[in-house]
Enzyme design. Sequence first.
Site, PDB file in Angstrom:
ATOM      1  N   CYS A   9      -4.453   3.070  12.893  1.00  0.00           N
ATOM      2  CA  CYS A   9      -4.933   2.106  13.418  1.00  0.00           C
ATOM      3  C   CYS A   9      -4.849   0.580  12.702  1.00  0.00           C
ATOM      4  O   CYS A   9      -4.254   0.838  11.536  1.00  0.00           O
ATOM      5  CB  CYS A   9      -6.589   2.284  13.296  1.00  0.00           C
ATOM      6  SG  CYS A   9      -7.261   3.807  14.046  1.00  0.00           S
ATOM      7  N   CYS A  30      -9.686  -2.007  14.266  1.00  0.00           N
ATOM      8  CA  CYS A  30      -9.766  -1.060  15.141  1.00  0.00           C
ATOM      9  C   CYS A  30     -11.572  -1.208  15.292  1.00  0.00           C
ATOM     10  O   CYS A  30     -12.366  -1.004  14.597  1.00  0.00           O
ATOM     11  CB  CYS A  30      -9.493   0.249  14.861  1.00  0.00           C
ATOM     12  SG  CYS A  30      -9.404   1.321  16.138  1.00  0.00           S
ATOM     13  N   CYS A  84      -3.131   4.574  17.670  1.00  0.00           N
ATOM     14  CA  CYS A  84      -4.515   4.631  18.063  1.00  0.00           C
ATOM     15  C   CYS A  84      -4.511   4.118  19.575  1.00  0.00           C
ATOM     16  O   CYS A  84      -3.732   3.101  19.779  1.00  0.00           O
ATOM     17  CB  CYS A  84      -5.255   3.881  17.311  1.00  0.00           C
ATOM     18  SG  CYS A  84      -7.102   3.703  17.869  1.00  0.00           S
ATOM     19  N   CYS A 111      -7.187   0.707  19.497  1.00  0.00           N
ATOM     20  CA  CYS A 111      -6.908  -0.855  18.915  1.00  0.00           C
ATOM     21  C   CYS A 111      -5.055  -0.958  18.816  1.00  0.00           C
ATOM     22  O   CYS A 111      -4.514  -2.351  18.899  1.00  0.00           O
ATOM     23  CB  CYS A 111      -7.063  -0.934  17.500  1.00  0.00           C
ATOM     24  SG  CYS A 111      -6.034   0.367  16.450  1.00  0.00           S
ATOM     25  N   CYS A 120      23.887   7.220  -7.337  1.00  0.00           N
ATOM     26  CA  CYS A 120      24.777   6.259  -6.425  1.00  0.00           C
ATOM     27  C   CYS A 120      24.158   4.733  -6.335  1.00  0.00           C
ATOM     28  O   CYS A 120      24.768   3.955  -6.286  1.00  0.00           O
ATOM     29  CB  CYS A 120      24.776   6.683  -4.797  1.00  0.00           C
ATOM     30  SG  CYS A 120      23.419   6.965  -4.203  1.00  0.00           S
TER      31      CYS A 120
END
EC number: 2.1.1.63
Length: 348
Positions: A36, A40, A67, A70, A317
């Site tokens: 969320c 929310c 979600c 929201c 690397c």
Amino acid sequence: MEMNKLNEKYYEALLEKNTEYEGIFYVGVKTTGVFCRPTCPARKPKYINCEFFGTAQQALLASYRPCQRCRPLSHPNQVSDIVRLLVEAVENNPEKRWKGQDFKNLSVDESTARRQFKKRFGMTFVEYARARRMGLALKNIRAGHTVIDSQLSAGYESSSGFRDAFSRILGAAPTLLTAGNILKASWIDTRLGPMIAIGDEQSIHLLEFVDRRGLEREVERLRLRTKSAIIPGTTEPIRSIEQELTQYFVGSLTVFRTPLSLLGSPFQRSVWEQLMKIPPGETRSYLDVANSLGRPTAFRAVAQANGANQLAIVIPCHRVINSNGDLGGYGGGITRKNWLLEHEKAGH
């Protein structure tokens, strides 16, 4: 700020629905499997059930889905129809690999979708769809549960989507495993983000950040070259590399001793062996590495071999940079490369 204190601050903002934190963090709720935005309207979870992420991509890769209340993948003040349409399309088929024709079928312009997602969330739509797909497949590995338990508790409308995603990305549907070559995959949390380790009882075959671009192809190449199925689990080399990574990140280890399996051409292996000779805290250019192999004109091939390394950090690397001092590329991202180099310099 210490991570726990930062999380407590985020939780307080969540309880207050503090709009100042929009875009600063997302919260994954372990009990529901959704993530969320800070504002929310849903009933607030307990702190113990919260997991905080700096980006939506991190939440997706950690197997959370957006979600429905929201809508964390829509801008709070401007819900884009294209964004909503595409997010819903991914949720209807989260293991899908998106191609140009798929956008045409939805009457969506591919470049518009790319631009809108990049502007709002710092990732393109294809990167979003990949993160959702990978999160779905990695859910089982991350949780550390048995294959069947994970399949039953995946939290999706049916277990078939879970099996399909697992099979397409990791190469063996959990219910179709037979005796034969089996590699095990584990989720390892590090201070630079989660990594996936794949190995057998003898050695580590792959160690990568889960958000590395091209990870699916790497896993597929590994599976085909070793003719193996990949299932969630752990082995002695995986336990060893997890311990060594913990020591590395706190600065108490500079040489990794976990056995490695180098799956590459003779030239690639020769490059990787040279990389392991670069002392921590030091860097070399691609030309330096080519010279050390007695092949000064092969610096481009060295760069390609560097990029093909499947054992991040352990085969360093990140210690190879451009001749002009620029950092050059890194599969895990330039920010991580810079952090690793500074971390190693600080220890010497």
